[in-house]
Design a protein around this motif. Structure first.
Motif, short mmCIF file in Angstrom:
data_model
loop_
_atom_site.label_atom_id
_atom_site.label_comp_id
_atom_site.label_asym_id
_atom_site.label_seq_id
_atom_site.Cartn_x
_atom_site.Cartn_y
_atom_site.Cartn_z
N PHE A 380 0.83 -1.20 0.00
CA PHE A 380 0.00 0.00 0.00
C PHE A 380 0.87 1.25 0.00
O PHE A 380 0.62 2.20 -0.75
CB PHE A 380 -0.93 0.00 1.22
CG PHE A 380 -1.95 1.10 1.20
CD1 PHE A 380 -3.17 0.92 0.59
CD2 PHE A 380 -1.69 2.33 1.80
CE1 PHE A 380 -4.12 1.94 0.56
CE2 PHE A 380 -2.63 3.35 1.78
CZ PHE A 380 -3.84 3.16 1.15
N LEU A 381 1.91 1.25 0.81
CA LEU A 381 2.80 2.42 0.88
C LEU A 381 3.54 2.64 -0.43
O LEU A 381 3.81 3.78 -0.82
CB LEU A 381 3.80 2.24 2.01
CG LEU A 381 3.24 2.40 3.44
CD1 LEU A 381 4.22 1.87 4.46
CD2 LEU A 381 2.90 3.86 3.72
N ALA A 382 3.85 1.55 -1.15
CA ALA A 382 4.62 1.66 -2.39
C ALA A 382 3.77 2.00 -3.60
O ALA A 382 4.32 2.30 -4.67
CB ALA A 382 5.37 0.35 -2.63
N ASN A 383 2.46 1.94 -3.46
CA ASN A 383 1.55 2.18 -4.59
C ASN A 383 0.49 3.20 -4.20
O ASN A 383 -0.61 2.84 -3.78
CB ASN A 383 0.88 0.87 -5.02
CG ASN A 383 1.85 -0.15 -5.57
OD1 ASN A 383 2.16 -0.17 -6.76
ND2 ASN A 383 2.36 -1.02 -4.69
N PRO A 384 0.81 4.49 -4.30
CA PRO A 384 -0.12 5.54 -3.86
C PRO A 384 -1.49 5.47 -4.52
O PRO A 384 -2.48 5.92 -3.94
CB PRO A 384 0.61 6.84 -4.24
CG PRO A 384 2.04 6.46 -4.32
CD PRO A 384 2.07 5.05 -4.81
N GLU A 385 -1.57 4.89 -5.73
CA GLU A 385 -2.85 4.82 -6.42
C GLU A 385 -3.86 3.95 -5.66
O GLU A 385 -5.08 4.06 -5.87
CB GLU A 385 -2.68 4.29 -7.85
CG GLU A 385 -2.22 2.84 -7.97
CD GLU A 385 -0.71 2.70 -7.99
OE1 GLU A 385 -0.23 1.66 -8.49
OE2 GLU A 385 -0.01 3.60 -7.51
N LEU A 386 -3.38 3.09 -4.75
CA LEU A 386 -4.31 2.26 -3.98
C LEU A 386 -5.13 3.09 -2.99
O LEU A 386 -6.15 2.63 -2.49
CB LEU A 386 -3.54 1.17 -3.21
CG LEU A 386 -2.87 0.11 -4.08
CD1 LEU A 386 -2.11 -0.88 -3.21
CD2 LEU A 386 -3.90 -0.63 -4.93
N GLY A 387 -4.70 4.31 -2.74
CA GLY A 387 -5.45 5.21 -1.87
C GLY A 387 -6.45 6.09 -2.59
O GLY A 387 -7.07 6.96 -1.98
N GLU A 388 -6.65 5.86 -3.89
CA GLU A 388 -7.60 6.65 -4.67
C GLU A 388 -9.01 6.09 -4.53
O GLU A 388 -9.21 4.88 -4.40
CB GLU A 388 -7.18 6.67 -6.14
CG GLU A 388 -5.84 7.34 -6.39
CD GLU A 388 -5.40 7.23 -7.85
OE1 GLU A 388 -6.14 6.64 -8.66
OE2 GLU A 388 -4.29 7.71 -8.16
N GLU A 389 -9.98 6.97 -4.60
CA GLU A 389 -11.39 6.55 -4.49
C GLU A 389 -11.84 5.80 -5.73
O GLU A 389 -11.56 6.22 -6.86
CB GLU A 389 -12.29 7.77 -4.28
CG GLU A 389 -13.76 7.40 -4.14
CD GLU A 389 -14.68 8.61 -4.10
OE1 GLU A 389 -15.72 8.52 -3.43
OE2 GLU A 389 -14.36 9.63 -4.73
N VAL A 390 -12.54 4.70 -5.52
CA VAL A 390 -13.31 4.03 -6.57
C VAL A 390 -14.77 4.17 -6.14
O VAL A 390 -15.19 3.52 -5.18
CB VAL A 390 -12.91 2.55 -6.73
CG1 VAL A 390 -13.75 1.89 -7.82
CG2 VAL A 390 -11.43 2.43 -7.07
N PHE A 391 -15.52 5.00 -6.85
CA PHE A 391 -16.88 5.32 -6.41
C PHE A 391 -17.79 4.13 -6.66
O PHE A 391 -18.19 3.83 -7.78
CB PHE A 391 -17.39 6.55 -7.17
CG PHE A 391 -18.71 7.07 -6.65
CD1 PHE A 391 -18.79 7.65 -5.40
CD2 PHE A 391 -19.85 6.99 -7.42
CE1 PHE A 391 -20.00 8.15 -4.92
CE2 PHE A 391 -21.06 7.48 -6.96
CZ PHE A 391 -21.13 8.05 -5.70
#
Length: 504
Positions: A380-391
Motif C-alpha cells: 500500500f505504501l509503495a503504490n499511492p494509487e491504492l489510496g484513490e477513491e473508486v466510487f
C-alpha cells in the motif's frame, strides 16, 4: 401518482424551452426530453438572481425562514410524485428516496430555525471610546452579510438532499443569496418537480422570481458558464474529483476569483486497533461489509479501505467481510456512466501485481456488485494509487505489520471526509498515536461505527483537506454550511438608521 416532466428550464419564474434538447436515461420506464442549457440561459438566470439579491439579501430573517419552510411544505405536497420520478430515474428504492426527502425538508426547516436564532450573524460591537489615550477609538460593529448570487451543481448520488433544494441551496437561501442550480442530467425530472415546489413557495411568500432558477444540461457549457459568470459570487459542488477540480480551476482563473466549495472524493479509511480486532474482528468485518455495499457504495462517506494488523484477527475479519459481501447481488447504479467508471477504477487498482483478489463481481451494464481485495502495508505504501477513491462498492483490506505501520500509512494518506477508529479500552494508547494525524487528515473522526449516514446538525463537519473538499474549513452538511455564503462587514461610526436591521 406518476409525474411526467415538461423538460424546461425554470428561469426567473418562467418555464423556458431553450434552443436544444437532450434525452434522460432513466433506470426504468421511458426517457424524457429536457431543455439543453446554454451560456445565454445561464446569463438570463444569473442576471435575474442579481436583480433579486437587492431585495432578498436585505430581507428579514423571518421572511427567509418562512420561505424555506414553504419550500419544505411544497416538497412534501409532491411527496409521491417525487418518489415516483426519482425512483424511475435513479434506480434508488422508494424507501431510500422517502428518507432522503425527509432529510431535504428537515434541513430546510433546520436552516429556518437557525437563522431565526441569529447566532450565525456573529454580531460584534466595540463601543466608541472618544476619550481614550493616546487616541480615540471609533464605534465598530461587525456582522455577517450575504455574498450575492450563488451557483449550485446538483449531485448524482443524492437527487434530493444534495441537489435542487439540497444543502447547498438551503444554506445559500438562508444566508440571503439567490441561487442558480445547474441540474444533474442523471435525474432531471426529479430536479424539475423540486423546482416546481420552489416556484410555488416563491409565489406564496412573495419572493422576487429571480431568487431561484434551474438550468438543465448534459454538457459542460452551462456549468462552465455558471462558474465563469461575473455576477456569481460562490459555487457549491458535490461530485467527482476530476470534474470538481476542473471547475475549481475555472473559478480561480476568473478575472475576479470566487470561492469554490467542492466536495470531491474520499476513501474514508477505517483503522481496526489491536484489542478491538482480537475481541470482535468478525463482527467488525460483517458490519464494514454492510456499510461498504450500502446503496451500491454510492455514498461520499463509503469506507473503502480498512487497516488491521496481520494475523488471526485479520483472517477472521477477511473471512467475515467476504462472506457478507458475497451475499450482496448486483444492484442498479445511478447512471450507466457511474457503473462504467466503477469497473474502470476497479480494474485499474486490481491490476497492482501484489493485490490479492478475494471477491470479484461480474455485473455489467448499469449494475454493480461488491469487489474485495487484500494487500499488505508495504504494498500500500509503495503504490499511492491504492489510496484513490473508486466510487462504488470497492473494498480494500490492508493487513499491516502493526500500529506503527498504521501510523505511517495514515501520515501518507490524502485528505479525507472521515476516518474511523475501532477500538476497545486497551487501544487508547494506539488511538492516541493516530489522533493527531487523523485530525489533520479528516473533517470527521468516528469511534466504533461507520461513516455512512451523515447527521444534519449544528456540530456536523462534512468536508476535509483536499481532495476530500476544496476548502477544509467549511462543511456542506449542518448549520455551519451557511458560513460559506456570508462574509464579515465592519461598520465604523455608521449612523444607526443606516445599519443593517440586525445590527441596530
Amino acid at each position: 401518482m406518476s409525474f411526467t416532466p415538461h423538460g424546461n428550464h425554470l428561469i426567473a419564474g418562467d418555464w423556458r424551452s431553450g434552443s436544444g434538447r437532450f434525452s434522460s436515461k432513466p433506470a426504468t420506464g421511458p426517457a424524457s426530453e429536457f431543455a439543453l442549457g446554454t451560456a445565454a440561459d445561464v446569463d438570463a438566470a444569473v442576471t435575474a438572481a442579481e436583480e433579486a439579491f437587492w431585495t432578498y439579501g436585505a430581507s428579514s430573517r423571518e421572511a427567509r425562514a418562512a420561505f424555506l419552510e414553504a419550500i419544505a411544505d411544497e416538497i412534501e405536497a409532491r411527496a409521491d410524485q417525487i418518489t415516483d420520478i426519482g425512483s424511475r430515474e435513479t434506480g434508488l428504492p422508494e424507501a431510500r428516496l422517502q428518507g432522503e426527502r425527509g432529510r431535504t425538508t428537515g434541513q430546510l426547516r433546520l436552516f429556518a430555525g437557525h437563522i431565526r436564532a441569529g447566532d450565525y450573524l456573529d454580531r460584534r460591537h466595540d463601543a466608541a471610546q472618544p476619550d481614550r489615550q493616546p487616541g480615540p477609538r471609533p464605534d465598530l460593529r461587525l456582522i455577517q452579510r450575504p455574498l450575492g448570487p450563488v451557483g449550485v451543481f446538483g449531485a448524482s448520488n443524492f437527487p434530493l438532499a444534495f441537489s435542487t433544494a439540497g444543502g447547498d441551496t438551503a444554506s445559500a437561501l438562508a444566508a440571503g443569496c439567490p441561487v442558480v442550480v445547474k441540474g444533474h442530467p442523471s435525474h432531471p425530472g426529479t430536479g424539475e418537480i423540486v423546482a416546481e415546489a420552489i416556484l410555488a413557495a416563491i409565489k406564496s411568500t412573495g419572493q422576487h422570481p429571480g431568487v431561484f432558477s434551474l438550468i438543465q444540461s448534459n454538457t459542460n457549457e452551462a456549468g462552465t458558464a455558471l462558474v465563469q459568470h461575473p455576477l456569481i459570487t460562490a459555487i457549491g459542488f458535490t461530485g467527482s474529483l476530476r470534474g470538481g477540480r476542473a471547475l475549481f480551476d475555472l473559478a480561480n482563473r476568473r478575472e475576479t476569483p470566487i470561492p469554490f466549495f467542492g466536495e470531491l472524493g474520499s476513501v474514508n479509511p477505517v483503522f481496526v486497533l489491536p484489542d478491538a480486532a482480537r475481541a470482535r474482528a468478525s463482527e467488525i468485518g460483517t458490519a464494514w461489509a454492510g456499510s461498504l455495499s450500502m446503496g451500491v457504495g454510492q455514498f461520499c462517506t463509503n469506507p473503502g479501505i480498512v487497516l488491521i494488523e496481520d494475523g488471526d484477527a485479520a483472517e477472521a475479519f477477511e473471512t467475515a467481510a467476504a462472506g457478507a459481501l458475497s451475499e450482496t447481488g448486483p444492484q442498479t447504479m445511478l447512471s450507466e456512466g457511474i457503473a462504467e467508471a466503477y469497473r474502470t477504477g476497479r480494474d485499474k487498482l486490481s491490476g497492482v501485481n501484489t493485490l490479492r483478489e478475494k471477491l470479484r463481481s461480474n455485473a455489467d451494464g448499469r449494475a454493480a456488485a461488491p469487489d474485495f481485495y487484500v494487500t499488505d502495508g508495504q504494498t500500500f505504501l509503495a503504490n499511492p494509487e491504492l489510496g484513490e477513491e473508486v466510487f462504488g462498492p470497492f473494498g480494500l483490506l490492508v493487513r499491516v505489520t502493526g500500529v506503527d505501520q498504521m501510523v505511517e500509512i495514515a501520515g501518507q494518506m490524502d485528505g479525507q471526509l472521515t476516518c474511523t477508529l475501532h477500538m476497545d479500552a486497551g487501544d487508547h494508547g494506539a488511538a492516541g498515536q493516530l489522533m493527531p494525524i487523523l485530525e489533520r487528515k479528516a473533517g470527521r473522526i468516528l469511534a466504533n461505527g461507520f461513516p455512512t449516514g451523515v447527521e444534519v446538525a449544528d456540530a456536523m463537519m462534512h468536508g476535509g483537506p483536499y481532495p476530500a473538499s476544496t476548502n477544509p474549513s467549511t462543511t456542506s452538511v449542518g448549520t455551519l454550511a451557511i458560513r460559506r455564503f456570508l462574509r464579515p462587514v465592519c461598520y465604523q461610526n455608521i449612523p444607526e438608521d443606516l445599519l443593517p436591521e440586525d445590527l441596530r
